[in-house]
Design a protein around this motif. Structure first.
Motif, mmCIF file in Angstrom:
data_model
loop_
_atom_site.group_PDB
_atom_site.id
_atom_site.type_symbol
_atom_site.label_atom_id
_atom_site.label_comp_id
_atom_site.label_asym_id
_atom_site.label_seq_id
_atom_site.Cartn_x
_atom_site.Cartn_y
_atom_site.Cartn_z
ATOM 1 N N PHE A 13 0.887 -1.219 -0.012
ATOM 2 C CA PHE A 13 -0.162 -0.041 0.029
ATOM 3 C C PHE A 13 0.957 1.477 0.196
ATOM 4 O O PHE A 13 0.391 2.459 0.116
ATOM 5 C CB PHE A 13 -1.014 -0.012 1.270
ATOM 6 C CG PHE A 13 -2.087 -1.134 1.091
ATOM 7 C CD1 PHE A 13 -3.284 -0.736 0.535
ATOM 8 C CD2 PHE A 13 -1.633 -2.348 1.671
ATOM 9 C CE1 PHE A 13 -4.118 -1.822 0.559
ATOM 10 C CE2 PHE A 13 -2.550 -3.459 1.681
ATOM 11 C CZ PHE A 13 -3.872 -2.994 1.047
ATOM 12 N N ILE A 14 2.354 1.109 -0.031
ATOM 13 C CA ILE A 14 3.115 2.344 0.000
ATOM 14 C C ILE A 14 2.833 3.191 -1.078
ATOM 15 O O ILE A 14 3.009 2.540 -2.136
ATOM 16 C CB ILE A 14 4.492 1.980 0.142
ATOM 17 C CG1 ILE A 14 4.791 1.377 1.583
ATOM 18 C CG2 ILE A 14 5.424 3.053 -0.115
ATOM 19 C CD1 ILE A 14 6.141 0.693 1.545
ATOM 20 N N GLY A 15 2.453 4.235 -1.035
ATOM 21 C CA GLY A 15 2.298 5.147 -2.400
ATOM 22 C C GLY A 15 0.846 5.084 -2.902
ATOM 23 O O GLY A 15 0.421 6.223 -3.206
ATOM 24 N N ALA A 16 0.196 4.206 -2.577
ATOM 25 C CA ALA A 16 -1.213 4.229 -3.135
ATOM 26 C C ALA A 16 -2.187 5.090 -2.482
ATOM 27 O O ALA A 16 -2.969 5.716 -3.105
ATOM 28 C CB ALA A 16 -1.844 2.595 -2.634
ATOM 29 N N PHE A 17 -2.022 5.541 -1.149
ATOM 30 C CA PHE A 17 -2.944 6.495 -0.574
ATOM 31 C C PHE A 17 -2.116 7.732 -0.306
ATOM 32 O O PHE A 17 -2.719 8.684 0.323
ATOM 33 C CB PHE A 17 -3.224 5.855 0.813
ATOM 34 C CG PHE A 17 -4.160 4.788 0.644
ATOM 35 C CD1 PHE A 17 -4.949 4.442 -0.445
ATOM 36 C CD2 PHE A 17 -4.003 3.775 1.737
ATOM 37 C CE1 PHE A 17 -5.840 3.475 -0.797
ATOM 38 C CE2 PHE A 17 -4.942 2.466 1.760
ATOM 39 C CZ PHE A 17 -5.243 2.116 0.580
ATOM 40 N N ASP A 18 -1.062 7.884 -0.960
ATOM 41 C CA ASP A 18 -0.284 9.096 -0.735
ATOM 42 C C ASP A 18 -0.239 10.304 -2.101
ATOM 43 O O ASP A 18 0.505 11.094 -2.039
ATOM 44 C CB ASP A 18 1.239 8.970 -0.506
ATOM 45 C CG ASP A 18 1.473 7.873 0.887
ATOM 46 O OD1 ASP A 18 0.616 8.049 1.895
ATOM 47 O OD2 ASP A 18 2.126 7.154 0.688
ATOM 48 N N GLU A 19 -1.142 10.005 -3.086
ATOM 49 C CA GLU A 19 -1.078 10.876 -4.213
ATOM 50 C C GLU A 19 -2.644 11.216 -4.272
ATOM 51 O O GLU A 19 -3.584 10.571 -3.779
ATOM 52 C CB GLU A 19 -0.527 10.284 -5.206
ATOM 53 C CG GLU A 19 0.830 9.856 -5.368
ATOM 54 C CD GLU A 19 1.768 11.026 -4.935
ATOM 55 O OE1 GLU A 19 1.427 12.155 -5.523
ATOM 56 O OE2 GLU A 19 2.853 10.467 -4.684
ATOM 57 N N GLY A 20 -2.881 12.582 -4.972
ATOM 58 C CA GLY A 20 -4.164 12.990 -5.562
ATOM 59 C C GLY A 20 -5.160 13.043 -4.576
ATOM 60 O O GLY A 20 -4.915 13.616 -3.529
ATOM 61 N N ILE A 21 -6.303 12.539 -4.914
ATOM 62 C CA ILE A 21 -7.519 12.848 -4.158
ATOM 63 C C ILE A 21 -7.440 12.161 -2.802
ATOM 64 O O ILE A 21 -8.079 12.783 -1.523
ATOM 65 C CB ILE A 21 -8.905 12.111 -4.557
ATOM 66 C CG1 ILE A 21 -9.072 13.046 -6.024
ATOM 67 C CG2 ILE A 21 -10.059 12.158 -3.731
ATOM 68 C CD1 ILE A 21 -9.910 12.696 -6.994
ATOM 69 N N LEU A 22 -6.444 10.776 -2.487
ATOM 70 C CA LEU A 22 -6.651 9.958 -1.206
ATOM 71 C C LEU A 22 -5.777 10.922 -0.516
ATOM 72 O O LEU A 22 -5.986 11.250 0.688
ATOM 73 C CB LEU A 22 -6.353 9.019 -1.555
ATOM 74 C CG LEU A 22 -7.273 7.898 -2.118
ATOM 75 C CD1 LEU A 22 -6.552 6.792 -2.466
ATOM 76 C CD2 LEU A 22 -8.285 7.521 -1.348
ATOM 77 N N ARG A 23 -4.660 11.619 -1.070
ATOM 78 C CA ARG A 23 -3.720 12.295 -0.164
ATOM 79 C C ARG A 23 -4.459 13.478 0.347
ATOM 80 O O ARG A 23 -4.320 13.825 1.664
ATOM 81 C CB ARG A 23 -2.391 12.629 -0.969
ATOM 82 C CG ARG A 23 -1.666 13.694 -0.089
ATOM 83 C CD ARG A 23 -0.365 14.036 -0.945
ATOM 84 N NE ARG A 23 -0.744 14.735 -2.194
ATOM 85 C CZ ARG A 23 -0.832 16.026 -2.226
ATOM 86 N NH1 ARG A 23 -0.850 16.810 -1.139
ATOM 87 N NH2 ARG A 23 -1.065 16.501 -3.309
ATOM 88 N N MET A 146 -7.380 -1.412 -2.347
ATOM 89 C CA MET A 146 -7.075 -0.131 -2.760
ATOM 90 C C MET A 146 -8.300 0.566 -3.913
ATOM 91 O O MET A 146 -8.588 1.692 -3.595
ATOM 92 C CB MET A 146 -5.849 -0.131 -3.682
ATOM 93 C CG MET A 146 -4.619 -0.416 -2.938
ATOM 94 S SD MET A 146 -3.087 -0.795 -3.856
ATOM 95 C CE MET A 146 -2.270 -1.886 -3.132
ATOM 96 N N VAL A 147 -8.651 -0.334 -4.713
ATOM 97 C CA VAL A 147 -9.678 0.279 -5.526
ATOM 98 C C VAL A 147 -10.942 0.680 -4.745
ATOM 99 O O VAL A 147 -11.619 1.625 -5.191
ATOM 100 C CB VAL A 147 -10.064 -1.105 -6.680
ATOM 101 C CG1 VAL A 147 -11.307 -0.774 -7.185
ATOM 102 C CG2 VAL A 147 -9.114 -1.230 -7.621
ATOM 103 N N LEU A 148 -11.329 -0.275 -3.787
ATOM 104 C CA LEU A 148 -12.530 0.052 -3.224
ATOM 105 C C LEU A 148 -12.420 1.430 -2.246
ATOM 106 O O LEU A 148 -13.120 2.485 -2.283
ATOM 107 C CB LEU A 148 -12.842 -0.977 -2.232
ATOM 108 C CG LEU A 148 -14.080 -0.933 -1.082
ATOM 109 C CD1 LEU A 148 -15.280 -0.673 -1.897
ATOM 110 C CD2 LEU A 148 -14.283 -1.954 -0.172
ATOM 111 N N VAL A 149 -11.226 1.645 -1.696
ATOM 112 C CA VAL A 149 -10.949 2.849 -1.043
ATOM 113 C C VAL A 149 -11.048 4.263 -1.864
ATOM 114 O O VAL A 149 -11.459 5.128 -1.404
ATOM 115 C CB VAL A 149 -9.346 2.615 0.002
ATOM 116 C CG1 VAL A 149 -9.080 4.063 0.400
ATOM 117 C CG2 VAL A 149 -9.757 1.783 1.084
ATOM 118 N N ASP A 150 -10.377 4.197 -2.972
ATOM 119 C CA ASP A 150 -10.258 5.030 -4.021
ATOM 120 C C ASP A 150 -11.786 5.480 -4.705
ATOM 121 O O ASP A 150 -12.233 6.739 -4.298
ATOM 122 C CB ASP A 150 -9.541 4.730 -5.066
ATOM 123 C CG ASP A 150 -9.419 5.962 -6.234
ATOM 124 O OD1 ASP A 150 -10.337 6.134 -6.790
ATOM 125 O OD2 ASP A 150 -8.278 6.732 -5.905
ATOM 126 N N ALA A 151 -12.496 4.441 -4.742
ATOM 127 C CA ALA A 151 -13.940 4.825 -5.013
ATOM 128 C C ALA A 151 -14.898 5.162 -3.954
ATOM 129 O O ALA A 151 -15.714 6.426 -4.351
ATOM 130 C CB ALA A 151 -14.616 3.388 -5.477
#
Length: 233
Positions: A13-23, A146-151
């Motif tokens: 998950f490193i980086g997955a939640f650290d960019e864009g809308i999630l960040r 990751m897909v679910l969290v982003d959505a």
């Protein structure tokens, strides 16, 4: 919203939640995402979390004790246990309707499966939802998580720069999204449709609906049939 994720491989998950809308959503305090390494709840000092299946067969199964310990730890940490979602190809296929529903929850616990899956007794005692992101098999539940969290997170109030943007996405109305254009007005001989340059918002809205209908009917006949049923036509 609080999201707790139970996984054997937290480094995925490193980086997955650290960019864009999630960040931005995390920085604004809209969502708190915590990773819980399953091996921290292992049954022994060697970090064992899986075992051979009863009845034989290839592959390994995640043992119930580490998962139960992780879930009970989260219950104590949060004061309650929200919806426990097991990411599995056997689950309900993820849809925009489901995403909309989950975005209203205060607490989600995502359980990432691995190997042959999890001991069935965890499903019976703890799991409230089983979700699949498609009819295919991945190595584990980390990417579906990751897909679910982003959505879900992008629908939280304040997550997007324009609150209406999410309402215009594909599937929100039951139709695919209309085509979108930006500058330049002419690109390699291809022009932006005149109606989009007219400034007539009523005509633009009608054009986009017409294009959404055409695109859905041509590209996703299954969605088109569902849309017609819901419209009563």
């Amino acid at each position: 919203m609080v999201v707790d994720i139970i996984t054997i491989f937290p480094r995925m998950f490193i980086g997955a939640f650290d960019e864009g809308i999630l960040r931005r959503a995390r920085q604004r305090g809209l969502v708190e995402i915590t990773l819980h390494p399953l091996r921290a709840f292992a049954i022994d000092r060697w970090g064992t979390v899986d075992d051979y299946p009863y009845g034989g067969g290839a592959g390994m199964v995640l043992r119930p004790e580490p998962i139960a310990k992780a879930l009970e730890y989260i219950r104590r940490l949060r004061g309650r246990l929200g919806r426990v979602i097991f990411l599995t190809p056997q689950g309900e296929r993820l849809s925009q309707e489901k995403v909309n529903e989950l975005s209203l929850e205060e607490h989600l616990v995502l359980l990432c499966g691995r190997y042959k899956g999890i001991d069935e007794r965890i499903r019976q005692k703890y799991v409230t939802d089983e979700i699949s992101i498609g009819d295919y098999v991945l190595s584990g539940g980390e990417f579906p998580a990751m897909v679910l969290v982003d959505a879900v997170v992008r629908l939280l109030p304040g997550a997007l720069g324009d609150a209406e943007s999410a309402l215009e996405d594909s599937f929100q109305t039951g139709l695919l999204d209309a085509p979108w254009y930006t500058r330049p007005e002419v690109f390699e001989g291809m022009k932006v449709p005149e109606v989009l340059l007219s400034g007539d918002h009523k005509k633009i809205k009608e054009w986009r609906l017409k294009e959404s209908v055409c695109r859905t009917r041509e590209r996703r006949p299954d969605l088109w049939k569902k849309y017609l049923r819901e419209q009563g036509t």
